[in-house]
Write a protein that holds these residues in place. Structure first.
Motif, PDB file in Angstrom:
ATOM      1  N   GLN A 136      24.102  64.277  -1.304  1.00 14.82           N
ATOM      2  CA  GLN A 136      23.954  65.542  -0.592  1.00 14.82           C
ATOM      3  C   GLN A 136      24.162  65.306   0.899  1.00 14.82           C
ATOM      4  OE1 GLN A 136      20.064  67.022  -1.669  1.00 14.82           O
ATOM      5  NE2 GLN A 136      20.742  67.683  -3.692  1.00 14.82           N
ATOM      6  N   TRP A 137      24.191  66.382   1.673  1.00 11.18           N
ATOM      7  CA  TRP A 137      24.312  66.254   3.124  1.00 11.18           C
ATOM      8  C   TRP A 137      23.335  67.195   3.805  1.00 11.18           C
ATOM      9  CZ3 TRP A 137      25.571  70.179   6.547  1.00 11.18           C
ATOM     10  CH2 TRP A 137      26.082  71.358   5.974  1.00 11.18           C
ATOM     11  N   SER A 138      22.975  66.849   5.034  1.00  8.41           N
ATOM     12  CA  SER A 138      22.124  67.725   5.830  1.00  8.41           C
ATOM     13  C   SER A 138      22.363  67.435   7.302  1.00  8.41           C
ATOM     14  CB  SER A 138      20.643  67.544   5.475  1.00  8.41           C
ATOM     15  OG  SER A 138      20.176  66.286   5.928  1.00  8.41           O
ATOM     16  N   SER A 139      21.767  68.263   8.154  1.00  3.56           N
ATOM     17  CA  SER A 139      21.989  68.134   9.592  1.00  3.56           C
ATOM     18  C   SER A 139      20.725  68.504  10.354  1.00  3.56           C
ATOM     19  CB  SER A 139      23.142  69.056  10.027  1.00  3.56           C
ATOM     20  OG  SER A 139      23.430  68.892  11.384  1.00  3.56           O
ATOM     21  N   ASP A 140      20.458  67.751  11.438  1.00  4.19           N
ATOM     22  CA  ASP A 140      19.322  68.014  12.324  1.00  4.19           C
ATOM     23  C   ASP A 140      19.840  68.501  13.673  1.00  4.19           C
ATOM     24  OD1 ASP A 140      17.954  66.771  10.240  1.00  4.19           O
ATOM     25  OD2 ASP A 140      17.767  64.857  11.316  1.00  4.19           O
ATOM     26  N   LEU A 141      19.053  69.341  14.341  1.00  3.01           N
ATOM     27  CA  LEU A 141      19.381  69.829  15.685  1.00  3.01           C
ATOM     28  C   LEU A 141      18.166  69.640  16.570  1.00  3.01           C
ATOM     29  CD1 LEU A 141      21.206  71.344  17.720  1.00  3.01           C
ATOM     30  CD2 LEU A 141      20.244  73.486  16.818  1.00  3.01           C
ATOM     31  N   GLY A 142      18.360  68.972  17.721  1.00  2.00           N
ATOM     32  CA  GLY A 142      17.236  68.690  18.600  1.00  2.00           C
ATOM     33  C   GLY A 142      17.498  69.059  20.047  1.00  2.00           C
ATOM     34  N   VAL A 143      16.411  69.289  20.784  1.00  2.00           N
ATOM     35  CA  VAL A 143      16.464  69.624  22.205  1.00  2.00           C
ATOM     36  C   VAL A 143      15.350  68.872  22.926  1.00  2.00           C
ATOM     37  CG1 VAL A 143      16.212  71.467  23.922  1.00  2.00           C
ATOM     38  CG2 VAL A 143      17.393  71.925  21.776  1.00  2.00           C
ATOM     39  N   ILE A 144      15.648  68.365  24.128  1.00  2.00           N
ATOM     40  CA  ILE A 144      14.632  67.785  25.004  1.00  2.00           C
ATOM     41  C   ILE A 144      14.769  68.442  26.370  1.00  2.00           C
ATOM     42  CG2 ILE A 144      13.763  65.712  26.136  1.00  2.00           C
ATOM     43  CD1 ILE A 144      14.856  64.088  23.813  1.00  2.00           C
ATOM     44  N   ILE A 145      13.653  68.975  26.871  1.00  2.00           N
ATOM     45  CA  ILE A 145      13.638  69.652  28.168  1.00  2.00           C
ATOM     46  C   ILE A 145      12.850  68.789  29.147  1.00  2.00           C
ATOM     47  CG2 ILE A 145      13.038  71.761  29.406  1.00  2.00           C
ATOM     48  CD1 ILE A 145      12.990  73.185  26.667  1.00  2.00           C
ATOM     49  N   HIS A 146      13.515  68.366  30.233  1.00  2.00           N
ATOM     50  CA  HIS A 146      12.858  67.581  31.271  1.00  2.00           C
ATOM     51  C   HIS A 146      12.290  68.561  32.300  1.00  2.00           C
ATOM     52  CE1 HIS A 146      14.722  64.061  29.461  1.00  2.00           C
ATOM     53  NE2 HIS A 146      15.870  64.713  29.485  1.00  2.00           N
ATOM     54  N   MET A 147      11.020  68.933  32.110  1.00  2.00           N
ATOM     55  CA  MET A 147      10.397  69.943  32.957  1.00  2.00           C
ATOM     56  C   MET A 147      10.266  69.469  34.397  1.00  2.00           C
ATOM     57  SD  MET A 147       9.925  72.399  30.785  1.00  2.00           S
ATOM     58  CE  MET A 147       8.811  73.485  31.671  1.00  2.00           C
ATOM     59  N   ASN A 148       9.800  68.228  34.567  1.00  2.00           N
ATOM     60  CA  ASN A 148       9.660  67.594  35.874  1.00  2.00           C
ATOM     61  C   ASN A 148       9.519  66.093  35.624  1.00  2.00           C
ATOM     62  OD1 ASN A 148       6.764  66.931  35.508  1.00  2.00           O
ATOM     63  ND2 ASN A 148       6.469  69.164  35.687  1.00  2.00           N
ATOM     64  N   PRO A 149       9.437  65.272  36.666  1.00  2.00           N
ATOM     65  CA  PRO A 149       9.377  63.818  36.436  1.00  2.00           C
ATOM     66  C   PRO A 149       8.198  63.356  35.585  1.00  2.00           C
ATOM     67  CG  PRO A 149       9.966  64.260  38.707  1.00  2.00           C
ATOM     68  CD  PRO A 149       9.608  65.583  38.098  1.00  2.00           C
ATOM     69  N   GLY A 150       7.182  64.190  35.435  1.00  2.00           N
ATOM     70  CA  GLY A 150       6.009  63.775  34.669  1.00  2.00           C
ATOM     71  C   GLY A 150       5.824  64.470  33.341  1.00  2.00           C
ATOM     72  N   LEU A 151       6.748  65.350  32.943  1.00  2.00           N
ATOM     73  CA  LEU A 151       6.561  66.120  31.721  1.00  2.00           C
ATOM     74  C   LEU A 151       7.890  66.386  31.034  1.00  2.00           C
ATOM     75  CD1 LEU A 151       4.739  67.816  29.816  1.00  2.00           C
ATOM     76  CD2 LEU A 151       5.141  69.763  31.347  1.00  2.00           C
ATOM     77  N   PHE A 166      11.981  69.423  20.880  1.00  2.00           N
ATOM     78  CA  PHE A 166      11.952  70.194  19.634  1.00  2.00           C
ATOM     79  C   PHE A 166      13.068  69.676  18.737  1.00  2.00           C
ATOM     80  CE2 PHE A 166      10.668  72.969  23.109  1.00  2.00           C
ATOM     81  CZ  PHE A 166       9.464  73.502  22.658  1.00  2.00           C
ATOM     82  N   VAL A 167      12.815  69.635  17.435  1.00  2.00           N
ATOM     83  CA  VAL A 167      13.862  69.272  16.491  1.00  2.00           C
ATOM     84  C   VAL A 167      13.654  70.038  15.189  1.00  2.00           C
ATOM     85  CG1 VAL A 167      12.592  67.251  15.612  1.00  2.00           C
ATOM     86  CG2 VAL A 167      15.075  67.363  15.358  1.00  2.00           C
ATOM     87  N   GLY A 168      14.752  70.575  14.675  1.00  2.00           N
ATOM     88  CA  GLY A 168      14.752  71.170  13.347  1.00  2.00           C
ATOM     89  C   GLY A 168      15.447  70.205  12.405  1.00  2.00           C
ATOM     90  N   LYS A 169      14.719  69.675  11.433  1.00  2.00           N
ATOM     91  CA  LYS A 169      15.287  68.685  10.523  1.00  2.00           C
ATOM     92  C   LYS A 169      15.810  69.374   9.262  1.00  2.00           C
ATOM     93  CE  LYS A 169      13.168  64.425  11.959  1.00  2.00           C
ATOM     94  NZ  LYS A 169      12.635  63.125  11.501  1.00  2.00           N
ATOM     95  N   ASP A 170      17.029  68.982   8.891  1.00  2.00           N
ATOM     96  CA  ASP A 170      17.660  69.501   7.673  1.00  2.00           C
ATOM     97  C   ASP A 170      17.798  71.017   7.715  1.00  2.00           C
ATOM     98  OD1 ASP A 170      17.641  66.830   6.397  1.00  2.00           O
ATOM     99  OD2 ASP A 170      15.482  67.135   6.375  1.00  2.00           O
ATOM    100  N   ILE A 171      18.113  71.548   8.906  1.00  2.00           N
ATOM    101  CA  ILE A 171      18.255  72.998   9.025  1.00  2.00           C
ATOM    102  C   ILE A 171      19.538  73.498   8.374  1.00  2.00           C
ATOM    103  CG2 ILE A 171      16.828  73.186  11.080  1.00  2.00           C
ATOM    104  CD1 ILE A 171      19.374  73.211  12.748  1.00  2.00           C
ATOM    105  N   LEU A 172      20.501  72.594   8.206  1.00  2.41           N
ATOM    106  CA  LEU A 172      21.703  72.890   7.428  1.00  2.41           C
ATOM    107  C   LEU A 172      21.864  71.801   6.386  1.00  2.41           C
ATOM    108  CD1 LEU A 172      24.237  73.832  10.260  1.00  2.41           C
ATOM    109  CD2 LEU A 172      23.049  75.411   8.724  1.00  2.41           C
ATOM    110  N   GLY A 173      22.553  72.117   5.289  1.00  2.40           N
ATOM    111  CA  GLY A 173      22.770  71.090   4.281  1.00  2.40           C
ATOM    112  C   GLY A 173      23.240  71.649   2.965  1.00  2.40           C
ATOM    113  N   SER A 174      23.323  70.779   1.983  1.00  2.00           N
ATOM    114  CA  SER A 174      23.745  71.175   0.644  1.00  2.00           C
ATOM    115  C   SER A 174      22.827  72.265   0.109  1.00  2.00           C
ATOM    116  CB  SER A 174      23.702  69.965  -0.289  1.00  2.00           C
ATOM    117  OG  SER A 174      24.476  68.903   0.213  1.00  2.00           O
ATOM    118  N   GLU A 175      23.409  73.236  -0.560  1.00  2.00           N
ATOM    119  CA  GLU A 175      22.614  74.354  -1.075  1.00  2.00           C
ATOM    120  C   GLU A 175      21.565  73.887  -2.070  1.00  2.00           C
ATOM    121  OE1 GLU A 175      25.041  77.447  -2.588  1.00  2.00           O
ATOM    122  OE2 GLU A 175      26.060  77.830  -0.677  1.00  2.00           O
TER     123      GLU A 175
END
Length: 272
Positions: free
Chosen positions: A139-154, A158-167
């Motif tokens: 089977q196949w699947s796909s993950d989509l992730g985001v990282i937000i650098h708010m400031n130097p200390g934070l 977020f990541v959605g795992k297997d948000i797309l893939g084999s039916e």
């Protein structure tokens, strides 16, 4: 009828075992550093480890080739290893879990991009090959992730795992979010993740992972953490182009054994 009933029961049991193995194994991270801090990593995965956790982390500069053994004492699996490669914005990974009579081998390719507004995003494509004593399935699947650098200390991830893939895939999408708080020179880092996954057998539908990294020297980092099932700890030795990672998990259930992991890395990713 007396012959058919046992066969049906055996078939049902095999299906349940296969389903449990697949849903647990398909979601696992292969980062030893994250393992040492309770699995927390979504806001700052490390280089090539990103491809199995949050592909947005592939946006880190630098490059590296990682060889990770997540259970060299064979407590939960007879084979649980990964070979991971990263060069800024691009990653490849091959990892495999064997727990007789089941095995899951995953090949992944990922890409990430860093935007000028301090947001990294990335995605991967995974091919998963399941093998049991009676079945083979790809089977196949796909993950989509985001990282937000708010400031130097934070940082926030977020990541959605297997948000797309084999039916007909045997696992549903899951979602993870994380925060990273660090001091001015990033020698102290506090990680916290929230995981929402209804398919895991040993965890509740949502749970928290928490961990700390403390850089004692430029070349030596100590970490501790835990989640719903384990306490954990680990260390890393970072030299110019060689790193050694070690971690172990101690189950909160006294009847279970500790799990030990060891990894070697060539090259180094650099933090944003």
């Amino acid at each position: 009828m007396t012959i058919i009933q046992p066969l049906l029961i055996l078939l049902i049991l095999q299906t349940l075992v296969m389903g449990s193995f697949l849903t647990d194994s398909a979601k696992q991270s292969f980062s030893i550093r994250a393992m040492g801090r309770g699995g927390a990593q979504i806001a700052e995965p490390y280089g090539a480890d990103s491809i199995s956790s949050n592909p947005a982390g592939l946006a880190q500069s630098g490059s590296g080739l990682h060889f990770n053994n997540l259970d060299y004492s064979d407590v939960n699996a007879s084979f649980k290893e990964a070979t991971l490669f990263h060069r800024q914005s691009f990653g490849l990974g091959l990892w495999k879990i064997e727990a007789s009579p089941n095995s899951l081998e995953t090949f992944a390719i990922g890409f990430a991009k860093r935007n000028r507004n301090g947001v990294d995003w990335g995605l991967n494509y995974k091919t998963l090959n399941y093998v049991t004593s009676t079945n083979k399935l790809t089977q196949w699947s796909s993950d989509l992730g985001v990282i937000i650098h708010m400031n130097p200390g934070l940082d926030i991830g977020f990541v959605g795992k297997d948000i797309l893939g084999s039916e007909a895939r045997d696992f549903t999408p899951s979602f993870e979010s994380g925060i990273l708080i660090k001091n001015k020179d990033a020698s102290f880092k506090l990680f916290s993740d929230l995981v929402v996954d209804k398919n895991k057998d040993n965890y509740t539908d949502s749970y928290v992972r928490l961990g700390v990294d403390y850089e004692l020297t430029q070349d030596f980092t100590f970490r501790v953490g835990g989640d719903q099932q384990y306490y954990s700890a680990g260390v890393s030795f970072d030299f110019s182009f060689l790193s050694l990672d070690y971690a172990f998990q101690m189950p909160k259930d006294d009847t279970k054994e500790n799990i030990y992991a060891l990894g070697v890395r060539f090259g180094r990713a650099r933090q944003p």
